[in-house]
Design a protein around this motif. Structure first.
Motif, PDB file in Angstrom:
ATOM      1  N   TRP A  55       0.842  -1.194   0.000  1.00 11.90           N
ATOM      2  CA  TRP A  55       0.000   0.000   0.000  1.00 11.90           C
ATOM      3  C   TRP A  55       0.879   1.247   0.000  1.00 11.90           C
ATOM      4  CZ3 TRP A  55      -5.550  -0.136   1.111  1.00 11.90           C
ATOM      5  CH2 TRP A  55      -6.144   1.126   1.140  1.00 11.90           C
ATOM      6  N   HIS A  56       1.880   1.288   0.884  1.00 11.97           N
ATOM      7  CA  HIS A  56       2.748   2.466   0.992  1.00 11.97           C
ATOM      8  C   HIS A  56       3.630   2.635  -0.247  1.00 11.97           C
ATOM      9  CE1 HIS A  56       1.260   3.164   4.933  1.00 11.97           C
ATOM     10  NE2 HIS A  56       1.987   2.253   5.559  1.00 11.97           N
ATOM     11  N   LYS A  57       4.150   1.543  -0.789  1.00 13.85           N
ATOM     12  CA  LYS A  57       4.962   1.649  -2.012  1.00 13.85           C
ATOM     13  C   LYS A  57       4.132   2.205  -3.159  1.00 13.85           C
ATOM     14  CE  LYS A  57       7.502  -2.024  -2.965  1.00 13.85           C
ATOM     15  NZ  LYS A  57       8.015  -3.414  -2.983  1.00 13.85           N
ATOM     16  N   SER A  58       2.928   1.708  -3.305  1.00 12.55           N
ATOM     17  CA  SER A  58       2.036   2.209  -4.358  1.00 12.55           C
ATOM     18  C   SER A  58       1.684   3.672  -4.116  1.00 12.55           C
ATOM     19  CB  SER A  58       0.757   1.375  -4.413  1.00 12.55           C
ATOM     20  OG  SER A  58       1.046   0.051  -4.761  1.00 12.55           O
ATOM     21  N   GLY A  59       1.428   4.018  -2.871  1.00 10.74           N
ATOM     22  CA  GLY A  59       1.109   5.404  -2.532  1.00 10.74           C
ATOM     23  C   GLY A  59       2.237   6.349  -2.862  1.00 10.74           C
ATOM     24  N   SER A  60       3.468   5.904  -2.648  1.00 16.41           N
ATOM     25  CA  SER A  60       4.618   6.744  -2.972  1.00 16.41           C
ATOM     26  C   SER A  60       4.718   6.981  -4.474  1.00 16.41           C
ATOM     27  CB  SER A  60       5.904   6.085  -2.455  1.00 16.41           C
ATOM     28  OG  SER A  60       7.014   6.876  -2.781  1.00 16.41           O
ATOM     29  N   ALA A  61       4.550   5.921  -5.236  1.00 17.94           N
ATOM     30  CA  ALA A  61       4.667   6.048  -6.701  1.00 17.94           C
ATOM     31  C   ALA A  61       3.552   6.921  -7.271  1.00 17.94           C
ATOM     32  CB  ALA A  61       4.645   4.661  -7.341  1.00 17.94           C
ATOM     33  N   ILE A  62       2.316   6.669  -6.866  1.00 16.07           N
ATOM     34  CA  ILE A  62       1.195   7.430  -7.435  1.00 16.07           C
ATOM     35  C   ILE A  62       1.209   8.869  -6.929  1.00 16.07           C
ATOM     36  CG2 ILE A  62      -0.606   6.841  -5.736  1.00 16.07           C
ATOM     37  CD1 ILE A  62      -1.150   6.943  -9.513  1.00 16.07           C
ATOM     38  N   ASN A  96       4.758  15.670  -0.521  1.00 15.48           N
ATOM     39  CA  ASN A  96       4.827  15.298   0.892  1.00 15.48           C
ATOM     40  C   ASN A  96       4.199  13.926   1.126  1.00 15.48           C
ATOM     41  OD1 ASN A  96       5.930  17.824   1.297  1.00 15.48           O
ATOM     42  ND2 ASN A  96       4.193  18.648   2.425  1.00 15.48           N
ATOM     43  N   GLY A  97       3.060  13.681   0.460  1.00 16.60           N
ATOM     44  CA  GLY A  97       2.399  12.384   0.593  1.00 16.60           C
ATOM     45  C   GLY A  97       3.248  11.254   0.056  1.00 16.60           C
ATOM     46  N   ALA A  98       3.879  11.478  -1.100  1.00 14.41           N
ATOM     47  CA  ALA A  98       4.748  10.456  -1.684  1.00 14.41           C
ATOM     48  C   ALA A  98       5.930  10.171  -0.764  1.00 14.41           C
ATOM     49  CB  ALA A  98       5.242  10.907  -3.066  1.00 14.41           C
ATOM     50  N   ASN A  99       6.511  11.213  -0.197  1.00  9.20           N
ATOM     51  CA  ASN A  99       7.647  11.027   0.699  1.00  9.20           C
ATOM     52  C   ASN A  99       7.235  10.302   1.977  1.00  9.20           C
ATOM     53  OD1 ASN A  99      10.411  11.316   1.474  1.00  9.20           O
ATOM     54  ND2 ASN A  99       9.780  12.958   2.842  1.00  9.20           N
TER      55      ASN A  99
END
Length: 184
Positions: free
Chosen positions: A111-118, A137-140
């Motif tokens: 979930w977090h890896k996908s959130g960083s990329a998107i 900021n969200g990606a980081n």
């Protein structure tokens, strides 16, 4: 009324829906987790996501907030173990009544890896500096939460980091040559 470009507004709506779902999902995962360390990680991540959700709402409603990148302080599980140590994977259970800690951590990591990329993709599409920084900021935050989750998984032996043989790594590293002169 705030005016945003259509694509950045729609992407921010998507980000808020994703954060909404992540807040609820982290609540479910925290209830299922057996390991108190994992529960602590889940709760910290949920709080970070809740803060980001509120910031997004404030940003869209023109209420303002400090959009500068905030320092993210996550706990490091322990030093990373590199190399394989008799990795074992149990067969998946297609009818669980409770998720295992390994499955919970895997869901969080992905979930977090996908959130960083998107999140970074969304940031690259924004014209408003505040909305852009919000997505950066969200990606980081996602990549840092992914790394903390991975560290936990690595420490528990759930996610081992394979290593190439020394001669293979040296051969590959030595294939690169430094640039001879700097172009101005």
């Amino acid at each position: 009324m705030q005016r945003f470009a259509a694509h950045e507004f729609l992407e921010t709506q998507e980000a808020l829906r994703s954060k909404h779902a992540a807040i609820e999902m982290h609540g479910v995962l925290a209830e299922m987790a057996q390991d108190p360390q994992l529960t602590g990680i889940i709760n910290r991540h949920q709080q970070m996501i809740m803060n980001a959700y509120q910031q997004g709402i404030s940003l869209l409603q023109g209420k303002g907030f400090n959009i500068a990148p905030a320092p993210i302080q996550l706990r490091v599980a322990q030093p990373t173990a590199v190399g394989l140590n008799n990795p074992q994977m149990a067969a998946p259970n297609p009818h669980p009544t409770r998720l295992s800690d390994m499955t919970i951590a895997t869901l969080m990591l992905n979930w977090h890896k996908s959130g960083s990329a998107i999140g970074m993709l969304w940031a690259a599409e924004c014209v408003d500096p505040g909305i852009r920084q919000y997505h950066v900021n969200g990606a980081n935050a996602c990549q840092q939460m992914a790394y903390e989750t991975w560290q936990y998984m690595n420490a528990k032996g759930y996610y081992q980091a394979p290593q190439l043989a020394d001669h293979t790594m040296n051969t590959m590293i030595n294939a690169y040559q430094p640039q001879q002169q700097m172009l101005l």
